[in-house]
Design an enzyme around this catalytic site. Structure first.
Site, PDB file in Angstrom:
ATOM      1  N   GLY A  21       0.800  -1.213   0.000  1.00 20.00           N
ATOM      2  CA  GLY A  21       0.000   0.000   0.000  1.00 20.00           C
ATOM      3  C   GLY A  21       0.830   1.259   0.000  1.00 20.00           C
ATOM      4  O   GLY A  21       0.501   2.239   0.674  1.00 20.00           O
ATOM      5  N   ALA A  22       1.903   1.270  -0.787  1.00 14.23           N
ATOM      6  CA  ALA A  22       2.881   2.352  -0.709  1.00 14.23           C
ATOM      7  C   ALA A  22       2.697   3.435  -1.763  1.00 14.23           C
ATOM      8  O   ALA A  22       3.578   4.267  -1.938  1.00 14.23           O
ATOM      9  CB  ALA A  22       4.296   1.774  -0.811  1.00 14.23           C
ATOM     10  N   GLY A  25      -0.487   8.098   0.931  1.00 14.89           N
ATOM     11  CA  GLY A  25      -0.622   8.200   2.382  1.00 14.89           C
ATOM     12  C   GLY A  25       0.576   7.728   3.180  1.00 14.89           C
ATOM     13  O   GLY A  25       1.728   8.027   2.861  1.00 14.89           O
ATOM     14  N   GLY A  27       1.901   4.756   3.595  1.00 15.75           N
ATOM     15  CA  GLY A  27       2.821   3.875   2.901  1.00 15.75           C
ATOM     16  C   GLY A  27       3.769   4.634   2.001  1.00 15.75           C
ATOM     17  O   GLY A  27       4.973   4.333   1.930  1.00 15.75           O
ATOM     18  N   SER A 150      -3.741  -0.111  14.559  1.00 12.36           N
ATOM     19  CA  SER A 150      -4.519   1.117  14.718  1.00 12.36           C
ATOM     20  C   SER A 150      -5.029   1.198  16.146  1.00 12.36           C
ATOM     21  O   SER A 150      -5.126   0.188  16.847  1.00 12.36           O
ATOM     22  CB  SER A 150      -5.707   1.082  13.753  1.00 12.36           C
ATOM     23  OG  SER A 150      -6.706   2.000  14.109  1.00 12.36           O
ATOM     24  N   TYR A 176     -13.588  -3.719  11.491  1.00 11.75           N
ATOM     25  CA  TYR A 176     -12.307  -3.018  11.405  1.00 11.75           C
ATOM     26  C   TYR A 176     -11.487  -3.252  12.672  1.00 11.75           C
ATOM     27  O   TYR A 176     -10.292  -3.571  12.611  1.00 11.75           O
ATOM     28  CB  TYR A 176     -12.526  -1.524  11.189  1.00 11.75           C
ATOM     29  CG  TYR A 176     -11.243  -0.723  11.156  1.00 11.75           C
ATOM     30  CD1 TYR A 176     -10.336  -0.878  10.112  1.00 11.75           C
ATOM     31  CD2 TYR A 176     -10.931   0.174  12.176  1.00 11.75           C
ATOM     32  CE1 TYR A 176      -9.151  -0.154  10.084  1.00 11.75           C
ATOM     33  CE2 TYR A 176      -9.761   0.903  12.155  1.00 11.75           C
ATOM     34  CZ  TYR A 176      -8.871   0.738  11.111  1.00 11.75           C
ATOM     35  OH  TYR A 176      -7.689   1.455  11.088  1.00 11.75           O
TER      36      TYR A 176
END
Length: 302
Positions: A21-22, A25, A27, A150, A176
């Site tokens: 996920g880079a 944001g 990442g 998180s 989540y």
């Protein structure tokens, strides 16, 4: 060290970092900071075109940056296996695997393999990827697996082993929270299994940071989080706990990093404490066994 920043990242020359996920944001900021310090960075992303654009931004900003793009769809075990095979073929070792990608408070839906989307992407996808790449990490001295969790792991519910896929009922926040709790339980169990190897596992969370993660949030959840919008920190600040977990020479296996401010919402990174549920060893082992069964991926350790 009260105010750890990217200036404290040691030279990463010769080290290979794979970051999921880079392309945007947290990442992206993680990848950019590691590239500045000389790491060879692999952007493992679902959207290859966005990944290429992110790689171009990094190389434009940092002369000599070594950045490549790897297609990876964490909602597909087939894609994960193909990506892992390609990464293994391209690299005889991996120094950093940063499990950063994630989805948040999505509508009820499933991955391509039928797993609840948040649990399947945030936990099972990374569990499978790590297991398929672990043999490239083990020989590398000082290698690390860093998984991004998180504050959502504190959602007041345990892992729903009797309904992991939320088939009986569905809560966006509940699912989540389960996935983020699973990230931590995975980290702690992985560290236990890595004892005596060259590799450690650590975790991090970004606090309240500006990113695209909440783009799926419905209006009621947006209203709930509205009071926190003014105090959100930048994605660059939110990436610091991950970067510290990945690069600080003093990091110990099993440590968890988050912002140092009130409520761990913002601030420079420090070691923080996760909730009691995340430290339930029996639940960690049960989750590991279930994850192996669901993904078909077993680890050559522990």
């Amino acid at each position: 060290m009260s105010k750890w920043t990217t200036a404290h990242i040691p030279d990463q020359s010769g080290r290979i970092a794979v970051i999921t996920g880079a392309n945007t944001g947290l990442g992206y900021e993680t990848a950019a900071a590691l590239a500045v310090k000389g790491a060879r960075v692999v952007l493992a992303v679902r959207n290859v075109e966005k990944g290429k654009a992110a790689a171009e931004r990094i190389t434009a900003a940092t002369a000599g940056a070594d950045v490549t793009v790897q297609e990876l769809d964490l909602t597909s075990l087939q894609s994960i296996r193909e990506a892992a095979e390609q990464i293994r073929a391209a690299h005889d070792r991996i120094d950093l695997l940063i499990n950063n990608a994630g989805v948040m408070v999505t509508p009820k839906s499933t991955t391509k393999d039928g797993f609840e989307l948040q649990f399947g992407t945030n936990h099972l996808g990374h569990f499978a990827l790590t297991g398929l790449l672990i043999e490239r990490l083990l020989p590398a001295s000082g290698s690390r697996v860093v998984t991004v969790s998180s504050n959502g792991h504190k959602y007041p519910a345990p892992i729903r082993f009797d309904d992991l896929q939320w088939e009986r009922s569905y809560s966006r926040m509940g699912a989540y929270g389960q996935s983020k709790l699973a990230n931590l339980m995975f980290t702690y169990e992985l560290q236990r299994r890595l004892a005596g190897t060259n590799t450690i596992a650590a975790a991090a969370h970004p606090g309240a940071s500006r990113s695209e993660l909440g783009r799926n949030a419905p209006l009621p959840i947006m209203v709930l989080f509205a009071p926190f919008m003014p105090i959100q920190q930048s994605a660059a600040m939110g990436a610091l706990p991950t970067l510290r977990a990945a690069t600080d020479p003093g990091v110990l296996g099993g440590q968890f990093f988050g912002p140092s401010g009130i409520g761990e919402l913002r601030g420079h990174p420090k070691v923080v404490v996760s909730n009691d549920r995340s430290h339930d060893v029996d639940a960690q082992r049960r989750l590991w066994a279930v994850s192996e069964e669901l993904t078909g991926v077993t680890y050559p350790i522990g």
